[in-house]
Design an enzyme around this catalytic site. Structure first.
Site, PDB file in Angstrom:
ATOM      1  N   GLU A 501       0.819  -1.210   0.000  1.00  9.07           N
ATOM      2  CA  GLU A 501       0.000   0.000   0.000  1.00  9.07           C
ATOM      3  C   GLU A 501       0.855   1.263   0.000  1.00  9.07           C
ATOM      4  O   GLU A 501       0.603   2.229   0.728  1.00  9.07           O
ATOM      5  CB  GLU A 501      -0.968  -0.006   1.196  1.00  9.07           C
ATOM      6  CG  GLU A 501      -1.914  -1.192   1.179  1.00  9.07           C
ATOM      7  CD  GLU A 501      -2.873  -1.226   2.364  1.00  9.07           C
ATOM      8  OE1 GLU A 501      -2.768  -0.346   3.239  1.00  9.07           O
ATOM      9  OE2 GLU A 501      -3.713  -2.133   2.423  1.00  9.07           O
ATOM     10  N   GLU A 594      -4.649  -9.091   0.749  1.00  8.55           N
ATOM     11  CA  GLU A 594      -5.137  -8.641   2.051  1.00  8.55           C
ATOM     12  C   GLU A 594      -6.628  -8.455   1.929  1.00  8.55           C
ATOM     13  O   GLU A 594      -7.096  -7.698   1.068  1.00  8.55           O
ATOM     14  CB  GLU A 594      -4.438  -7.337   2.448  1.00  8.55           C
ATOM     15  CG  GLU A 594      -4.485  -7.009   3.926  1.00  8.55           C
ATOM     16  CD  GLU A 594      -3.550  -5.844   4.261  1.00  8.55           C
ATOM     17  OE1 GLU A 594      -2.349  -5.941   3.952  1.00  8.55           O
ATOM     18  OE2 GLU A 594      -4.030  -4.847   4.816  1.00  8.55           O
TER      19      GLU A 594
END
Length: 904
Positions: A501, A594
């Site tokens: 991220e 995720e």
């Protein structure tokens, strides 16, 4: 489609005692350290790595998916030691022109802590691995030096470790290397007053050459300074020398650091072609003519050699120029190889390659490389195949802490985590978001887990103001190469993730350029495994996803804040994107790297219950902001997340997705979304103490379909809810289930195609018994009964292992259950407990899995949380015997519990 047919290896050095004449000795330096930590930053010394920007604007409750921001430039106005530390990474910089030259001088040489005659008797004696913060105390309330995001523990600060080294005169002429498996963080090392070097990233394993600074036959003083910044992490980082430290002695002509790489071709049940590349290092002043031989041995389940060599590489000869490295390669065909494969459908067989290096008539080095042979196929439509078998990722994300033990690595504690995950049905681990302890990969190799090995939660753009972005421009290459070079030989590692991220998702071509650099670095070290960078923002049309071999998505596959229950929330808003990514990248395998980010407090059930399958937790809607608990009906999530039900259904609807990784497998210290007054996360399928939440059984039902099981919730002790609606939910591997309340059927329900629970949402509470009977194909499959219990009458203490090793490292985890007079487990009991121990052992820590419990972990007094508590017991080294752990309830007429443990 990507195919990888190769053997992967875990480096194991020949280990001997310090008195041996072996050509390579690897000696543990974990004992006999002295430790000192400054009371606060204002008192710390000025031996800093570099200046840092202001962090006063840090926000503890910063959303996990907030947009990272630009770095802040700071100009040093004082002496910094960075120029002396940067050369420590030169071996991992490919371009010689970019390598660093050490300046003249020896900063810190006159500092008292690095002097041999400094009296450190008042410092704390410690044994490594050591986490300086885990004993606490926890910071409570606001404002505090450390908030919930980093676990409310005193991990920031500056500290020193000192240790004497005994280097005999007979070692003169040998090369001595300090090996640090992990130091949190900005490590700087002095030997005998000389600054040797260091490494800033707290998760990277690093080696330093001590040889120029050693007093052979005389006293040697090793001193290590660590500086753990505040506001540097989005989770609990720990602090200190939290992994093992080693001293390796070799001859100047040797196999280099992490110097072997084994790959295979043409893998089948009949044969495998095994290639080995060996990096030879000559630290002597003259050229060396050497000869290498390598033999392969099979290993048993305990990691011991079995019989004689099963194959041998042809000997190779080379001349290694003084002060340089030389790479040699060799090939052998191994007949009828025993393949490494994931549990439970395959067996994780291992081998060891023993490389012997001769110079003239002398054996100058022996280097062992553990490896496994397997074939991987990454298919963009069908997913992952291991040795020809289709394997769906049933994975979890794991942070590096070990609960009440903190960041200090312990093999048994990590093994226990993996054992409970195996019971869940998990077959894969994503290491979030940093290099692991080497021993963790030894466990995943042996136990047959698939691993995505990851480094970096940030590149050049920052999340917390003092995170890795401060050093990424100068250290990103070294850290990535060090990770890959260390771990590229582990059979459980099947992919490299170079970022999580990262803020460069937002910077278009500039961000993709950084990503391309990390991809290229990784491929240069290991061309056999695919690369990834997990994306929670980058879309199919953006440049970043084009860079990597796979598409790994965080939450975007299921959609972020796009369902009606989430429509009012601010932040990233994304529709389900599996189809769009699949269309844009038809040649790349997609992984849900995720997903979920569901939250719950084990055994806490709040009303009313949402009628949908997924909802954000809010006050009065699955959450209690006062008690700081989240409902265990397992339907509530972080704002950017989705419930397990929604995620499993999404993956089933998109079969080209290779599977996914739940956030998270275990609760972890820090990041206590949604309640930052707490100490630890609510995300885990398993709580911080290792007790399964109800969500455990939802995943187990999906991941182990052949296991006869059924699980019912909630508990049935609701004296204040008589006559009120109290929903009952059921998780089962059966296709039908019937619910009974006090013997009366409340109906039989059938699971639909994308159903992962059965719901009786209109049950009227009455005390007594709820029973669920599950069926499979019409036949009874499993049964679960939950009763209204009486008051607490007894404590039951059970060790997970009744026999442990008396080495000061092995552990027994003692679970305490609160029972009524009939022996029924009371699922909402919360008596205050007191622990004691007799015999040659100690209680290292206690816990209960309650994220709001701010009792220090070493405390022997702890309240049970919904019927459970935990004591972690360690035997005293060298003192075998019988240990008894006793637990009593304070001020209540409850029979004590006792657990017997034998240490050997």
């Amino acid at each position: 489609m990507i195919r990888s047919t190769f053997a992967l290896t875990c480096l194991v050095f020949a280990t001997t005692s310090a008195l041996s004449a072996a050509p390579r000795e690897r000696i543990s330096l974990n004992d006999d350290w002295r430790f000192f930590k400054y009371a606060n930053a204002a008192e710390a010394d000025a031996l800093i790595y570099d200046v840092r920007p202001d962090d006063s604007d840090a926000v503890d409750t910063r959303p996990a998916d907030a947009k990272p921001t630009e770095a802040v430039d700071v100009v040093a106005g004082q002496l910094v030691l960075k120029p002396w530390i940067l050369p420590s990474g030169n071996a991992f910089i490919a371009d010689p022109a970019r390598r660093h030259v050490r300046p003249e001088g020896d900063p810190g040489a006159d500092f008292p802590f690095v002097q041999d005659d400094f009296n450190d008797a008042a410092w704390e004696p410690v044994t490594l691995p050591h986490d300086w913060a885990i004993k606490g105390p926890f910071y409570e309330g606001y404002p505090t030096p450390v908030g919930g995001g980093m676990g409310r523990l005193p991990s920031p600060g500056v500290a020193w470790y000192r240790r004497d080294l005994d280097i005999p005169a007979s070692d003169a002429g040998r090369t001595l290397t300090l090996e640090v498996d992990g130091a949190m963080s900005y490590a700087m090392v002095w030997l005998n007053g000389h600054l040797v070097g260091g490494w800033p990233f707290g998760y990277t394993s690093f080696h330093l050459d001590l040889t120029p600074y050693v007093n052979f036959g005389g006293p040697n003083q090793l001193s290590i300074r660590l500086d753990n910044p505040p506001n540097s992490s989005r989770w609990y980082p720990g602090g200190g020398l939290y992994r093992s430290v080693w001293l390796t002695k070799t001859n100047p002509v040797q196999v280099g650091q992490w110097g072997t790489f084994i790959t295979t071709r043409d893998v089948s049940a009949e044969a495998a072609t095994v290639d080995i590349a060996i990096n030879l290092t000559n630290r002597a002043d003259t050229d060396a003519s050497v000869r290498t031989t390598t033999e392969i041995y099979a290993l048993d389940a305990a990691g011991e050699r079995v019989g004689s060599a099963v194959a041998a590489f042809a000997p190779r000869e080379a001349t290694v120029v003084a002060g340089s490295d030389q790479r040699i390669a060799s090939t052998v065909t191994l007949a009828q190889p025993r393949l490494w494969g994931p549990y439970p459908s395959q067996t994780p067989h291992l081998y060891v390659a023993v490389t012997t290096l001769h110079q003239g008539g002398d054996m100058v080095d022996v280097y062992e490389t553990r490896f496994g042979i397997r074939d991987l196929l990454f298919d963009p439509v069908k997913g992952l195949f291991v040795n020809g078998e289709h394997i769906t990722f049933q994975g979890v994300n794991q942070h590096h802490d070990l609960g009440a033990l903190g960041a200090a690595f312990n093999v048994r504690a990590a093994e226990r985590q993996l054992e409970i995950l195996r019971e869940l049905g998990c077959n894969a681990i994503r290491l979030a978001h940093n290099p692991p302890a080497p021993e963790l990969l030894e466990l995943t190799d042996r136990m047959g887990f698939l691993v995505i090995n990851e480094s970096f939660d940030a590149w050049e753009r920052k999340k917390p103001p003092l995170d890795f972005h401060l050093i990424f421009p100068e250290w990103g290459e070294q850290d990535m190469r060090a990770l890959v070079r260390r771990d590229r030989n582990s059979p459980s590692v099947i992919m490299w993730s170079v970022g999580n991220e990262v803020g460069e998702q937002y910077t278009d071509e500039a961000g993709a350029t950084v990503g391309q650099r990390m991809h290229d670095i990784t491929k240069a070290e290991d061309p056999t495994r695919p690369t990834a960078a997990s994306m929670n923002y980058a879309k199919p049309h953006m440049p970043l996803p084009t860079v990597f071999d796979t598409v790994t998505l965080n939450y975007q596959g299921e959609g972020i804040r796009n369902a009606p229950a989430y429509a009012h929330l601010k932040g990233i808003n994304t529709p389900p994107l599996y189809p769009a990514f699949h269309e844009a990248f038809p040649d790349k395998m997609i992984i849900s790297s995720e997903n979920a980010a569901a939250v719950s407090s084990r055994g806490e059930y709040l009303f009313p219950v949402t009628p949908g399958i997924s909802a954000p937790v809010e006050g009065g809607k699955g959450g209690d902001p006062v008690a700081q608990h989240v409902s265990a009906y397992e339907l509530y999530t972080a704002p950017f997340g989705s419930s397990a039900d929604k995620v499993l259904g999404s993956l089933a609807r998109h079969p080209y997705v290779a599977g996914g990784f739940v956030w998270s497998g275990w609760d972890y210290l820090g990041e206590p979304t949604p309640y930052y007054g707490a100490r630890s996360s609510y995300f885990g399928v398993i709580d911080l103490a290792g007790f399964p939440k109800d969500r455990f059984y939802l995943y187990q039902a999906a991941w182990r379909p052949d296991l006869p099981m059924v699980h019912v919730l909630p508990h049935w002790n609701w004296p204040d809810r008589v006559g009120e609606v109290t929903p009952v939910h059921v998780f089962t591997t059966g296709d039908e289930a019937e619910l009974f309340l006090n013997g009366k059927s409340l109906g039989r329900k059938t699971k639909g195609e994308y159903d992962y629970r059965l719901r009786w949402d209109d049950v009227i509470y009455a005390p007594g018994e709820i029973k669920v009977v599950a069926y499979q194909a019409g036949a009874k499959w499993a049964e679960h009964i939950v009763k209204t219990t009486g008051p607490a009458a007894a404590l039951k203490a059970e060790p997970d292992r009744a026999t442990i090793t008396a080495d000061g490292q092995d552990l027994s985890f003692v679970t305490v259950r609160v029972l009524d007079a009939d022996g029924e487990f009371i699922r909402n009991a919360k008596p205050k407990l007191k622990f004691s121990i007799s015999g040659p052992g100690e209680i290292v820590a206690t816990d209960n899995g309650d994220p709001t419990d701010l009792t220090a972990f070493p405390s022997l007094q702890r309240q049970a949380f919904n019927g459970l508590a935990l004591a972690i017991v360690r035997g005293k080294p060298g003192e075998p015997g019988e240990i008894t752990v006793t637990v009593t309830a304070e001020g209540e007429d409850i029979a004590a519990g006792r657990a017997a443990i034998t240490t050997r």
